[in-house]
Design a protein around this motif. Structure first.
Motif, mmCIF file in Angstrom:
data_model
loop_
_atom_site.group_PDB
_atom_site.id
_atom_site.type_symbol
_atom_site.label_atom_id
_atom_site.label_comp_id
_atom_site.label_asym_id
_atom_site.label_seq_id
_atom_site.Cartn_x
_atom_site.Cartn_y
_atom_site.Cartn_z
ATOM 1 N N SER A 96 -6.780 -2.154 -9.624
ATOM 2 C CA SER A 96 -5.547 -2.693 -8.655
ATOM 3 C C SER A 96 -4.381 -2.002 -8.483
ATOM 4 N N GLY A 97 -4.628 -0.577 -8.876
ATOM 5 C CA GLY A 97 -3.259 0.096 -8.631
ATOM 6 C C GLY A 97 -2.981 0.635 -7.263
ATOM 7 N N ASN A 98 -1.463 0.723 -6.992
ATOM 8 C CA ASN A 98 -0.968 1.163 -5.755
ATOM 9 C C ASN A 98 -1.519 2.776 -5.715
ATOM 10 N N SER A 99 -2.219 3.159 -4.534
ATOM 11 C CA SER A 99 -2.484 4.510 -4.661
ATOM 12 C C SER A 99 -1.017 5.412 -4.478
ATOM 13 N N GLN A 100 -0.119 5.045 -4.278
ATOM 14 C CA GLN A 100 0.921 5.768 -4.093
ATOM 15 C C GLN A 100 1.744 5.707 -5.563
ATOM 16 N N SER A 101 1.359 4.993 -6.450
ATOM 17 C CA SER A 101 2.002 5.149 -7.710
ATOM 18 C C SER A 101 1.706 6.229 -8.509
ATOM 19 N N LEU A 102 2.656 6.788 -9.233
ATOM 20 C CA LEU A 102 2.241 7.952 -9.931
ATOM 21 C C LEU A 102 1.745 8.107 -11.458
ATOM 22 N N HIS A 103 1.628 6.763 -11.827
ATOM 23 C CA HIS A 103 0.946 6.515 -13.252
ATOM 24 C C HIS A 103 -0.826 6.648 -13.166
ATOM 25 N N ASP A 104 -1.104 6.669 -14.406
ATOM 26 C CA ASP A 104 -2.695 6.940 -13.982
ATOM 27 C C ASP A 104 -3.502 5.987 -13.252
ATOM 28 N N ILE A 105 -3.188 4.754 -13.571
ATOM 29 C CA ILE A 105 -4.068 3.560 -12.632
ATOM 30 C C ILE A 105 -3.738 3.935 -11.268
ATOM 31 N N GLY A 106 -2.461 4.194 -10.858
ATOM 32 C CA GLY A 106 -2.256 4.434 -9.262
ATOM 33 C C GLY A 106 -2.888 5.693 -9.070
ATOM 34 N N SER A 107 -3.049 6.714 -9.732
ATOM 35 C CA SER A 107 -3.893 7.978 -9.465
ATOM 36 C C SER A 107 -5.316 7.894 -9.688
ATOM 37 N N ALA A 113 -6.731 5.145 -8.367
ATOM 38 C CA ALA A 113 -6.819 4.123 -7.074
ATOM 39 C C ALA A 113 -6.710 5.419 -5.844
ATOM 40 N N GLN A 114 -5.784 6.186 -6.068
ATOM 41 C CA GLN A 114 -5.812 7.547 -4.983
ATOM 42 C C GLN A 114 -6.990 8.256 -5.225
ATOM 43 N N GLU A 115 -7.607 8.593 -6.164
ATOM 44 C CA GLU A 115 -8.812 9.397 -6.425
ATOM 45 C C GLU A 115 -9.952 8.679 -5.454
ATOM 46 N N ILE A 116 -10.114 7.530 -5.722
ATOM 47 C CA ILE A 116 -11.124 6.595 -5.012
ATOM 48 C C ILE A 116 -10.631 6.442 -3.607
ATOM 49 N N LEU A 117 -9.769 6.450 -3.215
ATOM 50 C CA LEU A 117 -9.214 6.342 -1.826
ATOM 51 C C LEU A 117 -9.658 7.638 -1.226
ATOM 52 N N GLU A 118 -9.634 8.794 -1.923
ATOM 53 C CA GLU A 118 -9.839 10.255 -1.374
ATOM 54 C C GLU A 118 -11.193 10.347 -1.315
ATOM 55 N N ASN A 119 -12.128 9.852 -2.097
ATOM 56 C CA ASN A 119 -13.499 9.717 -2.137
ATOM 57 C C ASN A 119 -14.068 9.196 -1.038
ATOM 58 N N CYS A 120 -13.357 7.799 -0.595
ATOM 59 C CA CYS A 120 -13.405 7.085 0.452
ATOM 60 C C CYS A 120 -13.349 7.932 1.859
#
Length: 374
Positions: free
Chosen positions: A28-39, A41-48
């Motif tokens: 559920s993390g915001n992909s722009q957030s700098l914490h691990d949960i956000g990171s 989400a960002q990793e999943i986003l980039e895989n997509c």
């Protein structure tokens, strides 16, 4: 109710739906957030992003996630206009473009651009010669959809792109109807920007992809935007993007099988009307120049809206054209673009098949339409 309006929207694929729920609850993390949960989400986003680039055969850096085809059309058009080195203010498009493109063109006219709206020929296809003739010294952009959403004809994008490149003109292509229905990698490689929408290939509504070739130095549509590398504002819909990417993978993997199925259903449907060609007009092209799952037609002397309501009363969902145009008093834009007007234009209605469409349902719908023609 038997659904024959898949060109307007498809039901959400079950596997994609399960992924959406899991992603929305577990990632559920915001992909722009700098914490691990956000990171994460960002990793999943980039895989997509990498997977969508692979499916389109385009550069990953040019892939951006949006809320759907309409937003993608808006942003890709403005991105290319911001990237052009020319000071020209002339654009070429097609009368039958989706309303999301036509409305952008109207806005651009208010901003001082001059728009040339090209017609379709009697087959529902743009003549490449018309595009070439319309090009001027101050032409900076050509915006042409890949597949007509009302009769399913495929436009000669490769040939148009060649003419544009010879003149240094950008080309933007709405691929919302064609992605997942026909191979579009060659088209994607030929154009400068394109748009697709998740719910047209069994992904969730509110998801889409815009591609702008990264070699073009575009400017942000809104200054100060940080999401999607400044391409659009707003928190990125990571669960929706995961579900859309899954649906896109399945659509591409099943493309040939489903195209064969739709072609079979189309031929079955058309065969019911062979003896009634003086009373029924069906817009159909051979040689793979047509999306087989879309059938645009007219029953002479019957308004399309009346046909739609009668089909609905008998348990069949069809449409009178694109969902973003339905409800307006104007006739089908495709009919207008083909030079068909007045009562004949208002006779138009559309049938479209999907994964759940059966031969039995197609036969029954064809039989109902034949009854309604009397």
């Amino acid at each position: 109710m038997k659904y024959f309006d898949y060109a307007a929207s498809c039901p959400l694929d079950h596997d994609a739906a399960e992924l959406y729920v899991k992603a929305a609850t577990d990632y559920s993390g915001n992909s722009q957030s700098l914490h691990d949960i956000g990171s994460h989400a960002q990793e999943i986003l980039e895989n997509c992003r990498m997977e969508m680039a692979k499916l389109l055969n385009v550069q990953r850096d040019g892939v951006f996630f949006t809320s759907g085809g309409s937003e993608s059309n808006l942003l890709t058009i403005y991105a290319l206009l911001s990237a052009t080195k020319s000071k020209g203010r002339h654009i070429i498009t097609n009368i039958a473009e989706h309303s999301s493109v036509i409305n952008v063109m109207k806005k651009l006219e208010e901003e001082g651009y001059e728009i040339t709206y090209l017609p379709l020929n009697a087959e529902g296809v743009i003549n490449v010669a018309d595009v070439e003739q319309a090009i001027r010294k101050d032409t900076v952009l050509v915006s042409i959809q890949h597949a007509n959403p009302e009769i399913g004809t495929l436009q000669p994008i490769i040939e148009i792109s060649t003419k544009c490149k010879e003149k240094g003109i950008f080309i933007q292509c709405d691929c919302v109807q064609s992605f997942g229905k026909v191979e579009i990698q060659e088209v994607a490689s030929a154009v400068d920007a394109l748009s697709i929408s998740g719910h047209k290939f069994y992904g969730p509504k509110g998801t889409g992809v815009a591609f702008v070739n990264p070699r073009h130095p575009r400017k942000p549509f809104l200054t100060g935007t940080t999401h999607e590398k400044g391409f659009r504002p707003g928190t990125v819909n990571v669960p929706g993007i995961i579900a859309m990417t899954s649906a896109a993978q399945k659509a591409i993997n099943k493309l040939q099988k489903e195209r064969s199925h739709y072609t079979s259903l189309r031929n079955l449907f058309l065969n019911h009307f062979n003896e009634f060609k003086e009373q029924v007009t069906i817009y159909h092209l051979e040689d793979n120049r047509q999306l087989p799952h879309i059938i645009g037609m007219r029953i002479h002397g019957k308004e399309g809206q009346w046909m739609m309501l009668e089909c609905n009363r008998n348990g069949y969902a069809v449409s009178t054209g694109t969902a973003c145009h339905t409800g307006l008093l104007e006739p089908s834009k495709t009919m207008t673009a083909m030079g068909i007007d007045g009562k004949m234009a208002k006779e138009f209605f559309r049938i479209s098949f999907g994964r759940q469409t059966t031969e039995a349902d197609v036969k029954k719908l064809a039989q109902l339409l034949l009854q309604l023609r009397d």
